[in-house]
Design an enzyme around this catalytic site. Sequence first.
Site, PDB file in Angstrom:
ATOM      1  N   CYS A 106      -1.555   2.893   9.244  1.00  0.00           N
ATOM      2  CA  CYS A 106      -1.756   2.236  10.647  1.00  0.00           C
ATOM      3  C   CYS A 106      -2.305   2.681  11.122  1.00  0.00           C
ATOM      4  CB  CYS A 106       0.065   2.673  10.803  1.00  0.00           C
ATOM      5  SG  CYS A 106       0.710   4.450  11.314  1.00  0.00           S
ATOM      6  N   HIS A 114       4.278   5.038  14.404  1.00  0.00           N
ATOM      7  CA  HIS A 114       3.390   3.892  14.057  1.00  0.00           C
ATOM      8  C   HIS A 114       3.094   3.660  14.956  1.00  0.00           C
ATOM      9  CE1 HIS A 114       3.531   1.445  10.758  1.00  0.00           C
ATOM     10  NE2 HIS A 114       3.649   0.228  12.286  1.00  0.00           N
ATOM     11  N   HIS A 141      -0.212  -4.642  11.398  1.00  0.00           N
ATOM     12  CA  HIS A 141       0.070  -3.438  11.475  1.00  0.00           C
ATOM     13  C   HIS A 141       0.467  -2.789   9.586  1.00  0.00           C
ATOM     14  CE1 HIS A 141       4.842  -2.983  10.643  1.00  0.00           C
ATOM     15  NE2 HIS A 141       4.197  -5.043  10.769  1.00  0.00           N
TER      16      HIS A 141
END
Length: 395
Positions: free
Chosen positions: A307, A355, A367
């Site tokens: 990520c 994240h 993402h």
Amino acid sequence: MASHRKSGSTGTRVVGIRTPVLATAALTSLALLSQNADAAPSAGHKPSLEEVEKKVDDLYRQAESATEKYDAAKEKTAKEREHVDALRDDVAKRTASLNKAREELGLFAAAQYRNGVAAPDTATFLLTDNPQDYFDQTQLMSRMTSRQKGAVDDYITEQSATMKTRQEAGRSLEALTKSQNDLRTAKTTVQTKLSTARELLSKLTAEEKARLAAIEKQKQEEAARKAAELAKRQAAAAQAAKKQQSASSGSPSGSSSGSGSSSGSGTSTSSSGSTYAAKAAKALAFARAQVGKPYVWGATGPGSYDCSGLTQAAWKAAGVSLPRTTYDQVNAGKTVSLTDAQPGDLVFFYDDISHVGVYIGNGMMIHAPKPGAYVREESIYYGGDSIIHSVVRPA
């Protein structure tokens, strides 16, 4: 942002942002999770679909958190290794220089020996025809001896200092390497749990799989609904701001100088916004080009990403250098409210900030979701509004 955060956060808050928990605490939680996953199920108990789904989600979360910490340790180790290599080069250069000086002094000493020259004393003075010759010789010998001693002292001092620094760097590198190995072990443990959970999922009946798919579809629909609501709020806020700006610029009470000031301020703001929009467009164009590429532990491209590796690469394409991990990226810009989020902003998730995704507008982002998945566009509410941590504008 408060409405999008859990009320019982375990992290501390600094200027509206929760700081990540300590690595030790994270590893402890991971160990507890592993113990729970290893615990033998009670006799005759078959995990429910909800329990299986929660188990998989928890393992994914723990895995991603461990990956971010692993990335941080790996980056620190690389920097420390560069530092150690630089020290070694410096030691080699200093040693070569001092060895050369020592060789020259050795040649001088050898010449003294061959010529039978010893340190001058009173007897030499009595036998010397010219006292001035003795005086000159004494001064020369004194200077050369002092120079030799100084060179040796410098060699010893520099060698000692350099060795000490190299030893310290070595200990630091060893500690960082151990930390990196510990985190790698943690990742391996989580991967094992993921494999177990996937195996359990594979054993579900067709009816259970259909039900699980229905639950996932329901989640996506809810996320899409919330994203649409956010898009409406953002549009309303933009419209209100536009009306306020129009009312301010058309105010009859404004004097000539006041109007000029207002216009100048508006131009500055517009210029700043347009600069950010141009950079954000480049970052988003790069991120969109990565859609479909796999999520891989610690990857920064170009074939795969995790990520934070994706967000770092996207903004690098726009000429903006971001730190490697989510824990650092969250501090690499200005925090804005979710309603004020603009395309290109970074959206961070979970209390431990493990994240991140690139906002594209209308409640959506690009993402790298998790292991086994691919870079994709998805609602920022994919896991519910409570997991949204903060929004940061990086440039």
